[in-house]
Design a protein around this motif. Structure first.
Motif, short mmCIF file in Angstrom:
data_model
loop_
_atom_site.label_atom_id
_atom_site.label_comp_id
_atom_site.label_asym_id
_atom_site.label_seq_id
_atom_site.Cartn_x
_atom_site.Cartn_y
_atom_site.Cartn_z
N PHE A 178 -12.28 -18.35 -16.00
CA PHE A 178 -11.55 -18.78 -14.80
C PHE A 178 -12.25 -19.86 -14.00
O PHE A 178 -11.70 -20.93 -13.75
CB PHE A 178 -11.28 -17.55 -13.92
N ASN A 179 -13.50 -19.63 -13.57
CA ASN A 179 -14.12 -20.58 -12.66
C ASN A 179 -15.53 -21.01 -13.06
O ASN A 179 -16.30 -21.46 -12.24
CB ASN A 179 -14.13 -20.03 -11.22
N LEU A 180 -15.89 -20.87 -14.35
CA LEU A 180 -17.07 -21.54 -14.90
C LEU A 180 -16.58 -22.67 -15.79
O LEU A 180 -15.70 -22.46 -16.64
CB LEU A 180 -17.93 -20.56 -15.70
N VAL A 181 -17.11 -23.86 -15.58
CA VAL A 181 -16.59 -25.03 -16.29
C VAL A 181 -17.70 -25.76 -17.02
O VAL A 181 -18.89 -25.62 -16.71
CB VAL A 181 -15.88 -26.00 -15.31
N GLU A 182 -17.33 -26.54 -18.02
CA GLU A 182 -18.24 -27.39 -18.78
C GLU A 182 -17.63 -28.78 -18.86
O GLU A 182 -16.41 -28.95 -18.76
CB GLU A 182 -18.44 -26.84 -20.19
N SER A 183 -18.48 -29.79 -19.06
CA SER A 183 -17.98 -31.15 -19.18
C SER A 183 -17.96 -31.56 -20.65
O SER A 183 -18.84 -31.17 -21.42
CB SER A 183 -18.85 -32.13 -18.38
N ASP A 184 -16.94 -32.32 -21.03
CA ASP A 184 -16.86 -32.81 -22.40
C ASP A 184 -17.56 -34.16 -22.51
O ASP A 184 -18.22 -34.62 -21.57
CB ASP A 184 -15.41 -32.87 -22.88
N ALA A 185 -17.42 -34.81 -23.67
CA ALA A 185 -18.12 -36.08 -23.91
C ALA A 185 -17.71 -37.16 -22.92
O ALA A 185 -18.48 -38.07 -22.61
CB ALA A 185 -17.88 -36.54 -25.34
N ALA A 242 -15.16 -35.14 -18.42
CA ALA A 242 -14.11 -34.32 -17.82
C ALA A 242 -14.48 -32.85 -17.88
O ALA A 242 -15.08 -32.39 -18.85
CB ALA A 242 -12.78 -34.56 -18.55
N LEU A 243 -14.08 -32.10 -16.86
CA LEU A 243 -14.41 -30.69 -16.79
C LEU A 243 -13.33 -29.83 -17.42
O LEU A 243 -12.13 -30.12 -17.31
CB LEU A 243 -14.60 -30.26 -15.33
N HIS A 244 -13.76 -28.74 -18.08
CA HIS A 244 -12.84 -27.78 -18.68
C HIS A 244 -13.40 -26.38 -18.47
O HIS A 244 -14.62 -26.18 -18.38
CB HIS A 244 -12.68 -28.04 -20.19
#
Length: 518
Positions: free
Chosen positions: A87-94, A97-99
């Motif tokens: 739900f509210n922990l995110v990671e950034s892609d190459a 952008a956050l997902h």
């Protein structure tokens, strides 16, 4: 023995365990080892982290109660995590952008919809000493959750703040989401934190000095045993009598249950090693490993019945190259544990067999050694995926030894690679990421030569090595023709059957009988 203010002085830890980057697991192992050197074997290992002082006596008692009652590999104090990767922990892609870290189909629009996850709070850890010794990290076994709302004890605190009770599933155990690879997470009856949580960060720092930290080894074994602990399974009887079974199908079903249910009918069953350990030895794990092993067992039994070989409880059985104890578990159905023996060249896996409570006695042998048994001692011998790895000289040596310790009329079931294994080597793709494939592919150019050798009825050996205790001069891949077994080893055993059927076994199945009347 030196005691300082009521605590056992075990001295300073080694330099490599006294750094900011040293893991807690190695520190625990060292503390346990040093303690047992001074006071002998322990029943449980209790860690009270000095950086988490806001604990109550009830927290410690609850951990000991859960450990004694359910006998997991370890008890760990946890609380529902403040942030949720669904739900509210995110990671950034190459692209930057956050997902969401662990997206679910359709997404999670409210925190209440997200699967519950936990963070360990370090209030109390309680580990079985044998698990601490044989494992390399926290979550390799079954780790029981001691947390908010757990029936074992009070709500635990994270950072000194009381947390709300964790949401429980329909059966009173915490809901655990499927893992990243899509496989179902495993939750035992004692609400275990399953392997799915291995990706959670482990930020525990080691304490500075073993003489002042709050690491303790629980020595009050009487207290632990009085805490509603379940008895171990009766190891004086064969499983057929112990569980009153009439069909081997029922035994397979019970063994399969025991993979995830350590307590069956009120008794603690032999435990299973981590799946990685199982696959290292046989290429499969848990239910798949049992099903494969049971097919071999049933095949052997069909020949026993055909040749009038009676597997009475007082008959004697040897598993040659026992690994982690798969076949001693299966053949326990017929044999009393006192008459089950396993041998292997690997002392570490034998220690695992003993620690997990496998039925039988386990003894180390040398690659070119002698079996520590009298002549004619055993009624039946199994050697699954052993002669498929031995060079010709060593295979002949062990055939002679196994014949020596087998009774006249006794039988041995074993497997070996057949001619089709050479076809398998030839088909290995260069892009394969398997280390085993990579090693085998080095021998591709010689496959035509190996085929000629096999077709001439000769022994084919491909030296590959197999890690510790298995150098390439004693371990590799062996393809043995039926005609070779029939002639070269005829003084030791008479060939009963050679079954090369890939629909039944990966390797060829071989059954032999020692000459002479029973």
């Amino acid at each position: 023995m030196r005691w300082q203010r009521g605590a056992l002085d075990t001295g300073l830890r080694p330099a490599h365990l006294a750094t900011d980057t040293a893991g807690k697991w190695g520190v625990w192992q060292h503390a346990l080892d040093e303690t047992e050197k001074r006071v002998g074997p322990e029943t449980a290992f209790l860690d009270l982290d000095c950086t988490k002082p806001l604990r109550l006596q009830g927290d410690i008692d609850a951990a000991l109660d859960l450990f004694a009652r359910e006998r997991p590999d370890m008890v760990e104090s946890c609380t529902e995590a403040r942030k949720n990767p669904y739900f509210n922990l995110v990671e950034s892609d190459a692209s930057g952008a956050l997902h969401v870290s662990k997206p679910l189909p359709g997404g999670v629009l409210a925190r209440q919809q997200a699967p519950v996850v936990y963070e360990h709070v370090g209030v109390v850890y309680d580990a079985a000493p044998d698990y601490l010794k044989r494992s390399g990290s926290l979550y390799e076994g079954r780790v029981a959750l001691l947390g908010p709302g757990h029936p074992a004890g009070p709500a635990l605190r994270a950072g000194g703040r009381h947390r709300q009770s964790a949401r429980l599933g329909d059966r009173g155990v915490p809901h655990v989401p499927p893992d990243r690879e899509g496989g179902a997470a495993r939750v035992s009856r004692y609400a275990a934190v399953p392997p799915v949580h291995r990706h959670l960060p482990h930020r525990a720092r080691p304490d500075n000095n073993l003489t002042t930290c709050s690491t303790r080894v629980a020595r009050n074994t009487t207290r632990l045993r009085e805490r509603r602990s379940m008895p171990r399974c009766d190891m004086t009887q064969n499983a057929r009598e112990r569980f009153k079974l009439s069909k081997d199908d029922d035994w397979l079903a019970l063994l399969s249950r025991s993979v995830h249910e350590p307590l069956i009918d009120g008794f603690e069953m032999p435990r299973f090693p981590h799946g990685r350990v199982q696959r290292q030895f046989i290429g499969s794990a848990d239910g798949a490993a049992l099903n494969e092993g049971f097919a071999f067992y049933r095949k052997c039994r069909s020949y026993f019945d055909r040749h009038g070989l009676r597997l009475a409880p007082d008959a004697r059985y040897l598993d040659f190259g026992c690994g982690w104890g798969r076949f001693p578990r299966i053949f326990w159905y017929d044999f009393d544990p006192a008459n089950i023996h396993g041998v292997d060249v690997d002392p570490e896996i034998l220690a695992v067999c003993r620690a997990l409570g496998c039925p039988g006695t386990y003894t180390r042998i040398e690659p070119r050694g002698r079996l520590p048994f009298d002549d004619g001692h055993f009624d039946f011998v199994s050697a699954y995926s052993v002669f498929s790895h031995l060079p010709e000289e060593i295979a002949g040596h062990w055939m002679s030894e196994l014949s020596r310790v087998t009774k006249p009329g006794g039988m041995m079931g074993f497997t070996t690679e057949a001619r089709r294994f050479l076809d398998f080597i030839e088909r290995i793709e260069d892009t394969s990421r398997s280390n085993w494939h990579f090693t085998l592919a080095k021998h591709k150019a010689r496959v035509p030569e190996y085929r000629d050798i096999f077709d001439q009825g000769r022994f084919v050996y491909i030296p590959t090595g197999g890690g510790a205790y298995r150098s390439e001069d004693v371990y590799g891949e062996a393809c043995i023709p039926e005609s070779y077994i029939r002639t070269a080893w005829s003084e030791h055993f008479a060939l009963v059957d050679y079954v090369d059927d890939p629909s039944k076994f990966w390797q060829a199945f071989v059954i032999v009988q020692k000459p002479g009347a029973r």
